[in-house]
Design an enzyme around this catalytic site. Structure first.
Site, mmCIF file in Angstrom:
data_model
loop_
_atom_site.group_PDB
_atom_site.id
_atom_site.type_symbol
_atom_site.label_atom_id
_atom_site.label_comp_id
_atom_site.label_asym_id
_atom_site.label_seq_id
_atom_site.Cartn_x
_atom_site.Cartn_y
_atom_site.Cartn_z
ATOM 1 N N SER A 186 0.845 -1.195 0.000
ATOM 2 C CA SER A 186 0.000 0.000 0.000
ATOM 3 C C SER A 186 0.873 1.236 0.000
ATOM 4 C CB SER A 186 -0.891 0.027 1.240
ATOM 5 O OG SER A 186 -0.129 0.327 2.398
ATOM 6 N N ASP A 187 0.372 2.309 -0.598
ATOM 7 C CA ASP A 187 0.978 3.601 -0.293
ATOM 8 C C ASP A 187 0.725 3.839 1.190
ATOM 9 O OD1 ASP A 187 2.244 6.031 -0.502
ATOM 10 O OD2 ASP A 187 1.130 6.665 -2.271
ATOM 11 N N TRP A 188 1.552 4.667 1.799
ATOM 12 C CA TRP A 188 1.526 4.789 3.254
ATOM 13 C C TRP A 188 0.183 5.357 3.729
ATOM 14 C CZ3 TRP A 188 5.222 2.356 1.454
ATOM 15 C CH2 TRP A 188 6.349 1.969 2.179
ATOM 16 N N GLY A 189 -0.597 4.519 4.430
ATOM 17 C CA GLY A 189 -1.924 4.909 4.862
ATOM 18 C C GLY A 189 -2.989 4.690 3.810
ATOM 19 N N GLY A 190 -2.664 3.916 2.760
ATOM 20 C CA GLY A 190 -3.592 3.729 1.653
ATOM 21 C C GLY A 190 -4.571 2.586 1.811
#
Length: 732
Positions: A268-272
């Site tokens: 995931s993108d960070w926090g995605g």
């Protein structure tokens, strides 16, 4: 214990914090595990892992690491930004920098600059150097390259990507990946997919035709996976088909893993990641977070085990709400990544002379000469002249901000310093001219300096100069070329247009050098004789710019995206509809469909300020003997490129193809081949380009398949999308 598993334990007997390879492995450093050995080793390990150990591997344990399994000697995985260099070390629990004194890097040119080289050989060299620096810093994964398509010139992260054309991006991304992964560092191709703006990036749902998705926005990702064999891929923040792209059934399961056969890790993108069930079922393998809880804030006692793919996933499996089928697939992929990146690779190297040379070589082929009226360039360095250098970007760092791609370079040569070095006989004086303030994220504070005073000082200095070198453009401030926010205007910021006008009014010998990863308007273009697009060139920026100005480097860069005259000439902005950009209530429609960039300009008859593929040289070329032929399998184009000028130089021959009387709407022409050739003065180089007929297919939305139309096509050969030297009609 069998030999393979013995080797597994030896190979994975790594220090938990440094990941240094144990030298007691049964194989020598010249040997590497084959794919079959890796799969056999994974088959041995999987049954020995508990549910708790498996789930722990799926999510972050710090800002940039994921757990291993110490009981079995399985090491942690370490991740790092970014696509242009290895980011400085971040604290374990927050976004603060750790303050190490040994984490400086080589700052390589931004990927928009790499795209401007039109040189896949440089892309490979770039990848090798970046991979070696990542290896030295003991990173398993470098988070890049970015291949999102340049849809709007307002996108804050266009500087990280490879332009508006999917073919160009595809050709360059593959050798970049091969280079990085040849060192044992995994790439993480991003941001998959449709992350074409920073405005509302966390929530916007993109509505786009399946054809545009397939023909424009996915080809570079497909090339990265199928041809590049990328080991990881990063999901994007936005939504598609009303599902977040970090756990998207269509994008991740059906297209990426099933159709393309991707065998790597989706991170995931960070926090995605937003939902445990969707993350479990729809393709996400590793969840990373922006905050300690990985979601949207550091709240209360939330911690790493509160991620979607942590305790909630573990409990759902225990309750029978989810099975371990998807879990085992995720763990298999993570173990595969672990073996691939800990497979007897070398130690890497950091900020060495070879890497500095690589940064310089890429930068020198990226600089793009847009105007040179009266051949004012190159300037003669032997003359004792007065040079007025004006503009904040002459002294400002263009590396240490911009979002997650910001770097801590070992050094960064400013343009003013490069000019002083390259013009030792000149009287060089400097005026800031304007100031921008500074911001990493959030709004830039209002500049403290008096802008009127700075402008007046610059104009006064210009009056007495023999030549003015203006160094400005965009920067890495928020709402410039920066993650987290889009540009607010197509114009140059901080009053630069008025400043350039004022300086040009008092000195006609003006060279405008502009740094950016985006296009911008040039209302002053007719008033200045020379314009240089300098991109973000990294550590060697100042040296390369100065060497272009004095002719030590003959510029050969070509624009990887179009420069519209005005914003309304750009496809998504032509509709003057917020649903098209930036979206309304988190919903957005790509009404321009398949017509982005030069496809839009050519098909709609809208003349750009500078076309895709354009770039001047200090020499002249004559392209002759153009020949086009075709078979059922391919189209072959040959030509001779003669250097008719007085210095050595490089030209990029570009081949576009368009369909005559197509049964579906099409762009007038699309780039299908190119070749860059270096030609000595007075010499001639041969160019041979082969275009597979398969590449001329369009995506049929009725059959959900690629289809080749029979009939007449036009083959365009030129030096930009607008500078066409020959057209040939062929029959397929």
């Amino acid at each position: 214990m069998n030999k393979v598993f013995s080797f597994v334990l030896a190979l994975t007997s790594l220090c938990a914090t440094s990941c240094k390879l144990s030298l007691d492995a049964e194989l020598s450093l010249d040997d590497k595990m084959s794919d079959a050995q890796i799969e056999a080793a994974i088959d041995t390990i999987l049954p020995q892992l508990s549910l708790e150990e498996k789930v722990a591997m799926l999510h972050a344990q710090s800002k940039f690491s994921t757990p291993g399994v110490p009981r079995l000697g399985i090491p942690e995985l370490w991740w790092s930004d970014g696509p242009h260099g290895v980011r400085a070390e971040i604290n374990w629990n927050d976004w603060g920098y750790a303050g190490w004194n040994n984490d400086s890097c080589t700052a390589f040119p931004a990927l928009s600059a790499l795209a401007a080289t039109f040189n896949p050989d440089l892309a490979y060299i770039y990848g090798v150097a970046l991979g070696e620096e990542s290896r030295y810093r003991k990173k398993n994964v470098i988070l890049g390259p970015g291949v999102n398509i340049y849809r709007t010139p307002l996108n804050g992260r266009n500087f990280e990507y490879m332009g508006e054309d999917p073919f160009l991006a595809s050709v360059l991304v593959v050798p970049y990946i091969h280079g990085v992964q040849s060192t044992g560092t995994a790439t993480s191709v991003k941001h998959y997919a449709l992350n074409n703006q920073e405005e509302d990036r966390m929530g916007v749902n993109v509505e786009v035709s399946e054809r545009a998705l397939r023909e424009l926005y996915l080809p570079a990702f497909k090339a990265a996976v199928v041809d590049g064999k990328a080991w990881t891929l990063m999901g994007s923040y936005n939504r598609y088909n009303n599902q977040h792209c970090c756990h998207n059934e269509i994008l991740l399961n059906k297209i990426l893993k099933e159709e393309w056969g991707f065998d790597g890790v989706v991170v995931s993108d960070w926090g995605g990641a937003h939902d445990t069930k969707e993350a479990a079922l729809y393709g996400l393998d590793v969840e990373m977070g922006s905050f300690t809880n990985g979601l949207d804030a550091q709240i209360g006692n939330f911690g790493w085990d509160d991620y979607n793919l942590a305790r909630p996933y573990r409990e759902a499996i225990k309750k029978g709400e989810l099975t371990d089928k998807e879990l085992n697939d995720k763990v298999r992929r993570i173990l595969r990544l672990n073996f691939r990146t800990n497979n007897n690779w070398g130690p890497g190297r950091m900020t060495c002379d070879a890497h500095m040379k690589t940064a310089h070589d890429i930068a020198r082929e990226a600089v793009t000469l847009l105007k040179n009226e009266g051949s004012i360039l190159p300037l003669d360095p032997s003359k004792k002249i007065k040079i007025a250098v004006i503009g904040e970007n002459a002294t400002r760092t263009l590396v240490k901000a911009g979002g997650s791609s910001e770097l801590k370079p070992k050094y960064e040569v400013a343009p003013l310093d490069g000019i002083k070095k390259q013009f030792p006989n000149a009287d060089i004086q400097y005026a800031t001219g304007y100031t921008s303030g500074a911001a990493f994220y959030g709004f830039a504070p209002a500049p403290k300096e008096d802008q009127k005073k700075l402008k007046a000082e610059a104009v006064e200095l210009a009056k007495s100069a023999d030549v003015v070198i203006y160094v400005g453009g965009l920067n890495k401030n928020y709402q410039q070329d920066c993650e987290g926010g889009d540009r607010q205007s197509y114009e140059l910021p901080f009053g630069q247009d008025a400043l350039i006008d004022a300086v040009a009014a008092v000195n006609k010998n003006m060279v405008v050098v502009l740094a950016s990863g985006n296009a911008y308007s040039m209302p002053w273009l007719d008033k200045v004789p020379a314009v240089v697009q300098a991109w973000y060139l990294g550590s060697e920026s100042g040296n390369v710019i100065a060497e272009v100005l004095d002719g030590s480097i003959n510029p050969s860069g070509k624009l990887p995206f179009s420069f519209p005259v005005k914003l309304a000439d750009s496809a998504p902005h032509s509709f003057n509809d917020p649903m098209v950009y930036p979206g309304v209530d988190h919903q957005q429609i790509y009404k321009e469909d398949i017509l982005v960039g030069y496809r839009w300009h050519d098909t709609k008859g809208i003349k750009p300020l500078f076309p895709f593929g354009f770039g001047l040289s200090y020499t002249t070329f004559d392209v002759k003997n153009i020949n086009v032929s075709n078979t059922a399998a391919d189209i072959k184009v040959s030509a001779d490129v003669a250097n008719t000028g007085s210095v050595c130089g490089a030209e990029v021959l570009q081949v576009y193809v368009g369909k005559v009387d197509s049964k579906v709407a099409r762009a007038q022409k699309e780039l299908k081949g190119f070749q860059k050739v270096n030609v000595n003065k007075g010499a001639t180089a041969s160019v041979n380009i082969s275009i597979p007929v398969e590449s001329l297919k369009f995506f049929n939305e009725e059959t959900h398949a690629w289809e080749l139309e029979k009939g007449k096509y036009v083959v365009y050969v030129g030096t930009s999308s607008a500078d066409i030297l020959s057209t040939t009609e062929i029959e397929l």
